[in-house]
Scaffold this motif. Structure first.
Motif: not given
Lengths: 304, 284
Positions: B64-69, B89, B111
């Motif tokens: 989940a790219t949004d959640a990946c830090t 990412k 993620a």
């Protein structure tokens, strides 16, 4: 740098005998035996090993029994069924065969009771042969990462070719279409598939040719032992034509393959003027010309 | 009784023999498993009637790219270099993934979810007595082992006879195919290549298997004596020698079984199987 691979899908169709014959028709080339778990090319080329290197690749988990609290977390997490519980002693051990070296158990063991050691799974050789340099390898029994050993063989072949100013590599490929074949095939300039007239060979070759298409590698076919079934040979020729794949030649069933092998000679050396040798020469010439390789790659034998 | 038919060298006659062995059992419940999942061939000789197909897959990460830090822990943890960090990412190369789950377990942001990634097909066909199972690896996929495992699991362990047609070679796919067999038949041919690869296969069995094993020499009159001498010296039983025959080669070419052209082998092969069963230490 041009790289040509001889492969087949199905085993036992004549890959290695034909690769060896081509080796004796070539000059300024490096040879690479990418059938790393049952390699046979060296039986004909009789290499003198100049250099060898251990092939260390991947890891293997080992449970230290004294530190293990038998919580069973590794057993739950392992997806390769590599953690073997012993119900009697209520302990766990790692099956070396099943272990894929992913490290999940090592990372998550609450007692830090699992070691992660390097796996030595084969040897890679640089040798001298009467036709030129050969890079070959031997995967240890049951070895994993055969694809990575193939990649090592190919890398060494490329380095050697560059260093010695040769711009051509001839590869004897492994059977199948899996990991070692994918590693052998990628970035080759041409594939020559050796097939025989049988439903199995046709089936297997079609899978191989689909794979080579996937990698956009120009592919050609040689039908070996064609006279075992002239009927199937015809069917196969039509099938390959439909696939847009050219059949560069047909070889009859001939004991010269075995006889040359027993003498540890290439077919060209064993019976230079025979029908098989003549056909092999013509196939090799076609393959070279198709790929616009330098004509000097073909050894002057007087006949060509 | 599980019997694996293997060889070092390809094209020595594994499939021909595995099929003939299975057919020789006639009215006994048998599972014939095609473990050569890169190039399965049994279906060319025996039709898979009322074939049931099942997808074989492994679990691969979906990020989940949004959640990946972009912390890079998954990249570090992946032993197969299947995850790389691009522009802060994580990105997955599914074709390199072995489906171990390490990345999903380690991700502090949760993620990573795992989704099924198709790697092959399992086909089964039930007959009155003879049941067929085949695994077929997707073209372009390198992971043969999970497909081989699925094939082996398809046969109930209590089946009276399980015959496995194994892939050539001596690497992990051969080991995974033969593991758990009660007896192993190595098929070879009397040529230098056949001899060399037989020795490799024997060494492999000695390192990885306690099962009883013997050798079948195919096309026995086509080469030299080295294999017979080797087997005698190493005390390896030669279970059968099959002479070179154009008739067999032609039958094979067209997808006919050995027993169709040489029915006399039915009795020979059946008694060979019972002999193996006895030697493997099982009561008949």
């Amino acid at each position: 740098m041009k790289q040509i691979i001889i492969a087949s899908g199905k085993g036992g169709t004549g890959k290695t005998s034909i690769s060896a014959a081509f080796a004796s028709l070539t000059q300024k080339a490096v040879f690479a035996d990418c059938d790393v778990d049952a390699s046979d090319l060296h039986l004909i080329l009789s290499p003198k090993i100049i250099e060898k290197e251990n092939f260390v690749c991947g890891k293997e988990a080992i449970i230290k029994p004294l530190e293990c609290s038998s919580c069973g977390l590794c057993y739950q997490l392992c997806r390769f069924e590599a953690i073997v519980p012993n119900t009697e002693s209520k302990s766990y051990a790692v099956s070396s065969i099943a272990c894929d070296g992913c490290g999940v158990c090592v990372q998550h063991c609450p007692e830090k009771a699992i070691d992660f050691i390097d796996k030595e799974s084969g040897m890679c050789f640089h040798s001298h042969t009467r036709f030129g340099p050969l890079i070959h390898a031997q995967l240890y029994p049951g070895g994993e990462n055969s694809g990575k050993l193939v990649s090592l063989v190919r890398k060494k072949a490329i380095e050697l070719a560059q260093a010695s100013n040769m711009d051509f590599i001839l590869i004897d490929g492994p059977p199948g279409i899996g990991c070692p074949v994918i590693a052998s095939l990628t970035s080759c300039d041409a594939l020559l598939a050796i097939v025989e007239p049988s439903l199995s060979s046709l089936h297997d070759a079609k899978r191989l040719l689909q794979l080579s298409k996937h990698f956009a590698i120009p592919s050609y076919v040689v039908i070996n032992k064609w006279d075992i079934s002239p009927k199937l040979t015809k069917i196969m020729e039509a099938e390959f034509q439909n696939m847009g794949i050219e059949v560069l030649g047909k070889l009859p069933y001939d004991l010269v393959f075995t006889k040359a092998m027993i003498k540890a000679q290439t077919i060209i050396e064993y019976d230079s003027t025979g029908e098989i040798s003549q056909t092999l020469r013509s196939i090799w010439k076609k393959l070279i010309h198709k790929n616009e390789y330098q004509p000097y790659l073909i050894k002057k034998e007087g006949i060509l | 009784m599980k019997i694996a038919v293997a060889s070092g060298k390809g094209g020595t006659g594994k499939t021909t023999l595995a099929i003939a062995l299975a057919l020789s059992l006639e009215e006994e419940e048998t599972f014939l498993l095609d473990c050569d999942v890169e190039e399965p061939n049994i279906h060319l000789f025996l039709p898979f009637k009322d074939c049931e197909n099942k997808a074989i897959s492994i679990l691969c990460p979906l990020i989940a790219t949004d959640a990946c830090t972009g912390c890079g822990l998954c990249v570090e943890q992946c032993m197969y270099n299947a995850i790389v960090k691009i522009k802060q990412k994580a990105m997955v190369f599914t074709e390199l993934c072995h489906g171990c789950g390490a990345c999903a377990l380690i991700c502090p942001e949760k993620a990573i979810t795992e989704i099924e990634h198709h790697i092959g097909n399992l086909s089964t066909s039930q007959g009155n007595f003879l049941n067929l199972v085949q695994g077929c690896l997707d073209i372009g996929n390198p992971l043969a082992i999970p497909v081989i495992k699925a094939v082996k699991k398809a046969a109930p362990s209590k089946t009276p006879w399980i015959i496995l047609d194994c892939p050539p070679g001596t690497s992990c796919s051969m080991i995974h195919s033969i593991s758990g067999a009660d007896a192993i038949i190595l098929v070879t041919e009397p040529t230098p290549f056949g001899y060399h690869d037989l020795k490799l296969a024997v060494n492999t069995l000695k390192s990885f298997s306690n099962a009883f094993f013997g050798v079948i020499i195919n096309r026995c009159n086509s080469g030299d004596e080295s294999i017979i001498n080797y087997c005698n010296k190493e005390n390896i039983p030669i279970l059968l020698q099959i002479p070179e025959s154009r008739k067999i080669a032609e039958a094979y070419a067209q997808g006919s079984s050995l027993l169709e052209v040489m029915p006399e082998y039915k009795v020979i092969l059946k008694s060979l199987l019972y002999d193996l069963k006895q030697k493997a230490g099982q009561a008949i």
